[in-house]
Write a protein that holds these residues in place. Sequence first.
Motif, PDB file in Angstrom:
ATOM      1  N   LEU A  24       0.832  -1.211   0.000  1.00 39.97           N
ATOM      2  CA  LEU A  24       0.000   0.000   0.000  1.00 39.97           C
ATOM      3  C   LEU A  24       0.865   1.260   0.000  1.00 39.97           C
ATOM      4  O   LEU A  24       0.573   2.223  -0.711  1.00 39.97           O
ATOM      5  N   PHE A  25       1.927   1.253   0.799  1.00 37.46           N
ATOM      6  CA  PHE A  25       2.845   2.389   0.768  1.00 37.46           C
ATOM      7  C   PHE A  25       3.519   2.506  -0.598  1.00 37.46           C
ATOM      8  O   PHE A  25       3.797   3.615  -1.066  1.00 37.46           O
ATOM      9  N   GLY A  26       3.794   1.381  -1.229  1.00 37.65           N
ATOM     10  CA  GLY A  26       4.361   1.404  -2.582  1.00 37.65           C
ATOM     11  C   GLY A  26       3.416   2.042  -3.579  1.00 37.65           C
ATOM     12  O   GLY A  26       3.836   2.825  -4.429  1.00 37.65           O
ATOM     13  N   LEU A  27       2.135   1.725  -3.482  1.00 35.22           N
ATOM     14  CA  LEU A  27       1.158   2.369  -4.380  1.00 35.22           C
ATOM     15  C   LEU A  27       1.075   3.870  -4.117  1.00 35.22           C
ATOM     16  O   LEU A  27       0.986   4.671  -5.051  1.00 35.22           O
ATOM     17  N   GLY A  28       1.117   4.236  -2.844  1.00 33.47           N
ATOM     18  CA  GLY A  28       1.097   5.666  -2.504  1.00 33.47           C
ATOM     19  C   GLY A  28       2.317   6.381  -3.031  1.00 33.47           C
ATOM     20  O   GLY A  28       2.216   7.513  -3.542  1.00 33.47           O
ATOM     21  N   SER A  29       3.479   5.768  -2.936  1.00 35.73           N
ATOM     22  CA  SER A  29       4.692   6.404  -3.448  1.00 35.73           C
ATOM     23  C   SER A  29       4.695   6.454  -4.968  1.00 35.73           C
ATOM     24  O   SER A  29       5.245   7.376  -5.564  1.00 35.73           O
ATOM     25  N   LEU A  30       4.060   5.509  -5.598  1.00 37.09           N
ATOM     26  CA  LEU A  30       3.947   5.520  -7.056  1.00 37.09           C
ATOM     27  C   LEU A  30       3.117   6.711  -7.516  1.00 37.09           C
ATOM     28  O   LEU A  30       3.430   7.347  -8.524  1.00 37.09           O
ATOM     29  N   VAL A  31       2.097   7.045  -6.759  1.00 37.78           N
ATOM     30  CA  VAL A  31       1.240   8.186  -7.088  1.00 37.78           C
ATOM     31  C   VAL A  31       1.987   9.503  -6.844  1.00 37.78           C
ATOM     32  O   VAL A  31       1.810  10.468  -7.591  1.00 37.78           O
ATOM     33  N   ARG A  32       2.834   9.542  -5.800  1.00 42.01           N
ATOM     34  CA  ARG A  32       3.520  10.793  -5.446  1.00 42.01           C
ATOM     35  C   ARG A  32       4.642  11.169  -6.403  1.00 42.01           C
ATOM     36  O   ARG A  32       5.075  12.309  -6.407  1.00 42.01           O
ATOM     37  N   GLY A  33       5.160  10.236  -7.168  1.00 39.36           N
ATOM     38  CA  GLY A  33       6.174  10.600  -8.155  1.00 39.36           C
ATOM     39  C   GLY A  33       7.417   9.726  -8.098  1.00 39.36           C
ATOM     40  O   GLY A  33       7.555   8.839  -7.249  1.00 39.36           O
TER      41      GLY A  33
END
Length: 127
Positions: A43-52
């Motif tokens: 989930l943190f990986g998906l969030g970081s993918l969205v952030r750039g």
Amino acid sequence: MSHRKPYVRPVERTWWKNHPYYRFYMLREATVLPLVLFTVFLLFGLGSLVRGPEAWEGWLHFMANPVVIAINIVALAGSLFHAQTFFSMMPQVVPVRIAGKTVSKKVIVLSQWAAVAVISLVILYLV
């Protein structure tokens, strides 16, 4: 109304350690703990993918940490253990009959593992 107190048998916190069946059950249920961590990492990986790209690189660096790798290996082992116990009880829960004959338990379990292997190979091919 009675004023007698009902007997309540005392239960220790470690009641499950006294019988091998319950120890096995608790071990099987404990496999969820590393899987929860694995899911949180993703989930943190998906969030970081969205952030750039910078956040993504930071997450990749975090995932390369030996502790995280060890947690992921334990999660994989727990997942395979959970699958094995689930697959082994499946023929008893849902007996398969073809042409009026019950299919062998071994065939059912092996076909489930074959399906896991095929799906894993398809996912590896796509990645």
